[in-house]
Design a protein around this motif. Structure first.
Motif, PDB file in Angstrom:
ATOM      1  N   TYR A  39       0.756  -0.922  -0.313  1.00 53.65           N
ATOM      2  CA  TYR A  39       0.273   0.309   0.159  1.00 53.65           C
ATOM      3  C   TYR A  39       0.643   1.375  -0.264  1.00 53.65           C
ATOM      4  N   VAL A 137      -8.719   7.005   3.416  1.00 54.18           N
ATOM      5  CA  VAL A 137      -9.091   6.147   4.067  1.00 54.18           C
ATOM      6  C   VAL A 137      -8.501   4.479   3.820  1.00 54.18           C
ATOM      7  N   GLY A 138      -8.311   4.537   2.163  1.00 59.82           N
ATOM      8  CA  GLY A 138      -7.629   2.980   1.963  1.00 59.82           C
ATOM      9  C   GLY A 138      -6.322   2.713   3.244  1.00 59.82           C
ATOM     10  N   LEU A 140      -5.867   3.993   6.123  1.00 63.01           N
ATOM     11  CA  LEU A 140      -6.151   3.894   7.400  1.00 63.01           C
ATOM     12  C   LEU A 140      -7.058   2.382   7.097  1.00 63.01           C
ATOM     13  N   VAL A 141      -7.629   1.708   6.285  1.00 61.75           N
ATOM     14  CA  VAL A 141      -7.972   0.509   7.038  1.00 61.75           C
ATOM     15  C   VAL A 141      -6.637  -0.743   6.774  1.00 61.75           C
ATOM     16  N   ILE A 142      -6.254  -0.229   6.089  1.00 65.09           N
ATOM     17  CA  ILE A 142      -4.396  -1.416   6.270  1.00 65.09           C
ATOM     18  C   ILE A 142      -3.945  -0.875   7.344  1.00 65.09           C
ATOM     19  N   ASN A 143      -4.192  -0.006   8.260  1.00 70.68           N
ATOM     20  CA  ASN A 143      -3.268   0.195   9.278  1.00 70.68           C
ATOM     21  C   ASN A 143      -3.850   0.069  10.099  1.00 70.68           C
ATOM     22  N   ILE A 144      -5.163  -0.516  10.509  1.00 74.37           N
ATOM     23  CA  ILE A 144      -5.841  -0.415  11.142  1.00 74.37           C
ATOM     24  C   ILE A 144      -6.221  -2.125  11.383  1.00 74.37           C
ATOM     25  N   VAL A 145      -5.782  -2.756  10.015  1.00 74.62           N
ATOM     26  CA  VAL A 145      -5.181  -4.781   9.907  1.00 74.62           C
ATOM     27  C   VAL A 145      -4.053  -4.840  10.693  1.00 74.62           C
ATOM     28  N   SER A 174      -1.768   8.538   8.429  1.00 69.33           N
ATOM     29  CA  SER A 174      -4.680   8.546   8.245  1.00 69.33           C
ATOM     30  C   SER A 174      -5.111   8.702   8.711  1.00 69.33           C
TER      31      SER A 174
END
Length: 312
Positions: A39, A137-138, A140-145, A174
């Motif tokens: 990413y 936003v993308g 943020l999703v990757i980092n949350i995972v 993010s």
């Protein structure tokens, strides 16, 4: 003056100095390394296209994170190598070196972000808030995972915690990029982009300081924070009446979860050395979770306390 002196090392526990390195921790770091690196390329392209410093800064952080996660993964792999004659403790200390290196790189990343932000504040440039928001936003999703995967790993492993701090820095980056994009969309105030980048940099600096401080303390063989050597000495003397004195106490950490202790224990002349040693090692394990202690038992005055005299 004569005295009796006995030394019994590593009795009542294994001779294996190496803490267990779990395959689970290794797998977690490897997959997040791949996810972050993939990413990072997309976010860097998006940052250049949209003109967002927050995205560029976050992608730069993610590049460092990919390298840091790779270093952490390699350290865990290396730690599996068995001890040898030249490295009696194996390669586990490399994990601490990796954590220290990761912490130092965070300082440089934060400094670069602040420097770039100052330039953007002095010379504002156009920011395409729409693409910036979608890419952020993308990210943020990757980092949350990544955060969830690493957070469930070994919480006592400083190398794992170093990797986790890098991912938290990415996650905050993010969030800052999303916030800046929304502000720019609603108000057109482009200064929000560099200002929020500075905020993230300051948070990164705080995390970096904690990681460098903790790993540096281990590398300098400082006493583990959770061990009070005076308390251990007092409790041992109170626990066994045959113990007369405890001295020459030293404690350090091989890794954050593996403390090592050495000490000299003066015991009564009538005490059974083998029984006393077993009682001491059992007590240290049950009371202070110390499973690796080298104990020198002594009758009379400590040999190291007697000054040596050379003949003229």
């Amino acid at each position: 003056m004569t005295h009796s002196h006995s030394e019994n090392d590593h009795s009542a526990h294994s001779h294996d100095h190496a803490p267990t390195v779990t395959d689970d921790s290794e797998r977690r770091i490897f997959w997040i390394m791949c996810l972050t690196g993939g990413y990072m390329l997309l976010q860097a392209i998006g940052g250049l296209f949209s003109g967002s410093l927050a995205l560029i800064a976050d992608s730069g952080h993610m590049l460092s994170d990919t390298a840091a996660l790779g270093l952490a993964w390699f350290a865990l792999r290396l730690a599996k190598k068995p001890a040898d004659l030249k490295r009696s403790y194996g390669y586990h200390r490399f994990q601490i070196m990796a954590a220290f290196t990761n912490g130092v790189t965070l300082f440089f990343i934060a400094g670069w972000i602040i420097f770039e932000a100052m330039g953007r504040l002095l010379h504002p440039s156009e920011v395409l808030a729409g693409p910036m928001l979608m890419i952020a936003v993308g990210g943020l999703v990757i980092n949350i995972v990544g955060f969830l995967v690493l957070h469930k790993g070994d919480k006592d492993n400083v190398n794992m915690q170093g990797a986790l701090l890098h991912v938290i820095g990415d996650l905050l980056g993010s969030v800052a990029a999303i916030t800046a994009a929304i502000i720019i969309l609603l108000s057109g105030w482009t200064a929000a982009d560099p200002l929020l980048s500075v905020l993230v940099a300051l948070i990164i600096l705080k995390s970096a300081y904690g990681l460098v401080r903790r790993s540096g303390h281990i590398l300098l063989e400082g006493t583990p924070d959770h061990l009070d050597m005076e308390l251990i000495r007092d409790k041992l003397v109170a626990y066994l009446p045959e113990i007369l004195n405890v001295h020459h106490m030293h404690a350090w950490s091989l890794t954050a979860e593996k403390p090592i202790v050495t000490m000299h224990v003066q015991v009564d002349a009538k005490a059974d050395l083998e029984t006393t040693l077993k009682l001491i090692t059992t007590y240290l394990l049950s009371e202070f979770e110390i499973d690796h202690a080298t104990i020198q038992l002594e009758h009379g005055i400590c040999v190291e306390a007697v000054p040596s005299h050379s003949s003229a």
